[in-house]
Scaffold this motif. Structure first.
Motif, short mmCIF file in Angstrom:
data_model
loop_
_atom_site.label_atom_id
_atom_site.label_comp_id
_atom_site.label_asym_id
_atom_site.label_seq_id
_atom_site.Cartn_x
_atom_site.Cartn_y
_atom_site.Cartn_z
N PHE A 205 0.85 -1.18 0.00
CA PHE A 205 0.00 0.00 0.00
C PHE A 205 0.89 1.24 0.00
N TYR A 206 0.60 2.18 -0.89
CA TYR A 206 1.28 3.46 -0.90
C TYR A 206 0.24 4.56 -0.68
N THR A 207 0.60 5.58 0.09
CA THR A 207 -0.23 6.79 0.17
C THR A 207 0.63 7.96 -0.25
N TYR A 208 0.01 8.89 -0.98
CA TYR A 208 0.73 10.03 -1.52
C TYR A 208 0.12 11.33 -0.99
N PRO A 209 0.89 12.43 -1.04
CA PRO A 209 0.38 13.70 -0.47
C PRO A 209 -0.91 14.17 -1.12
N THR A 210 -1.08 13.89 -2.43
CA THR A 210 -2.28 14.33 -3.12
C THR A 210 -2.77 13.23 -4.06
N ALA A 211 -4.03 13.34 -4.48
CA ALA A 211 -4.57 12.40 -5.45
C ALA A 211 -3.85 12.55 -6.80
N GLU A 212 -3.43 13.79 -7.12
CA GLU A 212 -2.72 14.02 -8.37
C GLU A 212 -1.37 13.30 -8.38
N ALA A 213 -0.69 13.29 -7.24
CA ALA A 213 0.59 12.60 -7.14
C ALA A 213 0.41 11.10 -7.34
N ALA A 214 -0.65 10.54 -6.75
CA ALA A 214 -0.92 9.11 -6.92
C ALA A 214 -1.22 8.79 -8.37
N THR A 215 -2.00 9.65 -9.04
CA THR A 215 -2.34 9.44 -10.44
C THR A 215 -1.09 9.47 -11.31
N GLY B 242 -16.57 -2.44 -7.78
CA GLY B 242 -17.07 -1.35 -6.95
C GLY B 242 -16.36 -0.05 -7.30
N THR B 243 -15.73 0.56 -6.31
CA THR B 243 -15.01 1.81 -6.53
C THR B 243 -13.52 1.59 -6.77
N ARG B 244 -13.11 0.33 -6.92
CA ARG B 244 -11.70 0.00 -7.14
C ARG B 244 -11.47 -0.39 -8.60
N THR B 245 -10.41 0.13 -9.19
CA THR B 245 -10.02 -0.22 -10.54
C THR B 245 -8.69 -0.95 -10.50
N ASP B 246 -8.62 -2.12 -11.18
CA ASP B 246 -7.42 -2.96 -11.19
C ASP B 246 -6.80 -2.96 -12.59
N THR C 237 -6.39 1.27 -7.89
CA THR C 237 -6.66 2.64 -7.47
C THR C 237 -8.11 2.75 -7.04
N PHE C 238 -8.44 3.83 -6.35
CA PHE C 238 -9.75 3.96 -5.72
C PHE C 238 -10.37 5.30 -6.13
N SER C 239 -11.68 5.26 -6.39
CA SER C 239 -12.36 6.48 -6.83
C SER C 239 -12.92 7.30 -5.68
N GLU C 240 -13.07 6.70 -4.46
CA GLU C 240 -13.58 7.50 -3.35
C GLU C 240 -12.58 8.60 -3.01
N PRO C 241 -13.07 9.80 -2.70
CA PRO C 241 -12.15 10.92 -2.37
C PRO C 241 -11.22 10.60 -1.21
N ALA C 242 -11.72 9.86 -0.20
CA ALA C 242 -10.89 9.56 0.97
C ALA C 242 -9.75 8.62 0.63
N ARG C 243 -9.86 7.86 -0.48
CA ARG C 243 -8.82 6.88 -0.84
C ARG C 243 -8.14 7.22 -2.15
N ALA C 244 -8.43 8.38 -2.70
CA ALA C 244 -7.88 8.73 -4.01
C ALA C 244 -6.36 8.89 -3.96
N ARG C 245 -5.80 9.12 -2.77
CA ARG C 245 -4.34 9.26 -2.64
C ARG C 245 -3.65 7.91 -2.47
#
Length: 533
Positions: free
Chosen positions: A437-447, A466-470, A489-497
């Motif tokens: 699992f990685y978390t990034y400072p912003t959703a844009e950085a993760a993208t 569901g809200t997960r894309t593989d 990756t995840f489409s929910e705002p809370a997990r977008a990073r």
């Protein structure tokens, strides 16, 4: 804000008892029964916050399970006009933080003994209070006798659910009374409340908290590393045996404390009795007089407005300003102005350090953004990611934690660098399924990271659950197959990073015995078996 005569959820409002950052408490008449209740309302702008709503509702649910003469009774809860509310027993009195300090020893012990009984009852029913302090202990004068009631279960939680509702990583207990295990994020049991109760006794007897400082970092250091301060250093009339009792109740390790709050209170009572001190008789309280809000100052009209300690806000809200709240006795001070300026500077600097989630202090105190992300990952995927910040077991695998970019040389790992927090779970079989699992400072950085990985790998298709894309990918090193991966990756705002990577293979090390045609179906089957939320 409600006014006298307003009707809310059927309750007729008489006056506001107090107000805090999270809500307000009103004295109200029950719609059907001839009695007054304390009506606590969550601020309307917080109604949409699911975590705060859950905390507010949990306060009622937990407290309603506890029937004890020293615990404030909760009657009902609900939602009305976009606001959550709780109705509870109205206590016509003051809280232990507002009475004159230092408190006579016998009275302080009686307050602690009654609170200990309430806490032990809660513990037997599987509930930890986690915010025991003088302001949450109400004192009522009933026929010349003092009754003690514990209130404000706003951050309480079931004993077997100590990691629930902490996805923000915020520390909600009052710092001056927090046990070391609360500060470090360690496992909590019933002895966390005993530590706070011992701090409360010290505060009642001396008028200050045990590790009293304007800088929150110094308070934390005191709880974590300093021995409990001596009572006799401030009150020579108290026995040395009482210092020993407090030292045990405030031991850094929970296992070294008393088995129960009642055992601690009984030991304190025995230590106090060695002095032969006479009990302090509680006299009937003379309520302070408060001006009638409808009368001009200086006029003859004045009405008693007893303070209800229910106004003390939950969830570590800013200290409220109570209308007509009795103030602690002021002591004469001739502190030089220069010293006041220095103290203000220290306080401001300490507050800044405490609030800054990017400072080295935040890393040391384990309250940085990365630490909060690790907590959130565990909340979202409790079977896959262990709690805390050290190594632990995930889904049948050993997991390690990393914070902040690592500067990897390995091309596979370098692609996902720049993260804020990382949980890597693997075992000794290099061909088995690993996940990170990685978390990034912003959703844009993760993208951007995922886009870069797609450029470096071969596409084997995409699927959504569901809200997960593989994304199914193949990686090669020097033209040779080195592994297959699924990047989620995840489409929910809370997990977008967040980015989740499943892979087979060993980074840049090729595995001649595997082909992507044979490996990818196995990986997909493994991923399908994982307990993803």
């Amino acid at each position: 804000m409600l006014s006298r005569g307003d009707v809310f959820a059927g309750y007729a409002i008489e006056r506001q008892l107090g107000r805090g950052g999270m809500g307000s408490v009103y004295l109200a008449r029950h719609p059907r029964l001839p009695r007054h209740t304390a009506l606590k309302l969550l601020n309307p702008e917080l109604f949409a916050d699911t975590e705060i709503r859950a905390r507010f509702e949990r306060e009622a649910d937990l407290a309603a399970q506890l029937e004890h003469p020293n615990i404030v009774t909760v009657y009902d809860r609900g939602a009305d006009d976009g606001r959550l509310w709780i109705s509870m027993q109205f206590v016509d009195g003051v809280d232990a933080a507002t009475i004159e300090h230092p408190v006579p020893a016998d009275r302080a012990l009686r307050i602690v003994e009654a609170t200990a009984a309430a806490l032990d009852h809660a513990h037997r029913n599987g509930v930890l209070h986690r915010d025991v302090k003088p302001a949450n202990i109400l004192l009522a004068d009933i026929d010349g006798k003092e009754r003690v009631l514990l209130t404000d279960f706003g951050i309480a939680r079931p004993r077997d659910d100590v990691h629930h509702l902490t996805q923000t990583g915020s520390f909600t207990a009052t710092l001056a009374y927090a046990a070391p295990e609360q500060l470090t994020g360690a496992h909590l049991d019933h002895r966390v409340d005993q530590y706070a109760l011992a701090c409360t006794l010290y505060s009642l007897l001396t008028g200050v908290a045990p590790f009293d400082a304007t800088n929150p970092v110094l308070v934390i250091q005191g709880h974590l590393h300093s021995p409990p301060p001596s009572l006799r250093a401030r009150r020579s009339d108290l026995p040395a045996a009482l210092d020993a009792v407090l030292a045990r109740a405030m031991a850094k390790r929970a296992v070294d404390r008393f088995d129960s709050c009642a055992e601690f209170a009984a030991a304190a009572r025995r230590a106090l009795s060695e002095t032969g001190a006479q009990p302090t008789v509680f006299a009937a309280r003379s309520m302070p007089q408060f001006p009638d809000p409808n009368h001009h100052p200086g006029g003859p009209s004045a009405v008693p407005q007893p303070y209800s300690g229910y106004a003390q806000p939950s969830y570590a809200a800013p200290a409220p300003s109570y209308p007509g709240r009795p103030m602690p006795v002021r002591r004469d001070s001739r502190t030089p102005i220069v010293l006041l300026v220095v103290l203000a500077s220290v306080l401001g600097g300490g507050y800044w350090v405490w609030q800054d989630e990017t400072s080295p202090v935040a890393d040391i105190l384990q309250r940085s953004r990365g630490h909060k992300d690790l907590d959130a990952l565990h909340e979202a995927f409790p079977q896959m990611v262990p709690a805390g910040y050290a190594d632990g077991r995930g889904y049948h695998r050993q997991c390690s934690a990393s914070l902040k970019p690592q500067g990897y040389d390995d091309p596979w790992m370098k692609t996902f660098d720049g993260f804020q927090a990382r949980r890597s779970c693997s075992d000794e079989l290099v061909v088995d399924t690993h996940y990170v699992f990685y978390t990034y400072p912003t959703a844009e950085a993760a993208t951007a990271v995922v886009a870069r990985f797609r450029q470096e790998t071969k596409d084997w298709g995409q699927a959504s659950t569901g809200t997960r894309t593989d994304d199914r990918r193949e990686q090669s090193t020097d033209g040779r197959y080195s592994g297959s991966a699924i990047v989620s990756t995840f489409s929910e705002p809370a997990r977008a990073r967040w980015v989740l990577v499943f892979y087979r293979g060993s980074g840049s090390s090729p595995h001649p015995g595997f082909t992507v045609e044979a490996n990818m179906p196995i990986l997909i089957a493994d991923v399908a078996s994982f307990p993803l939320g």
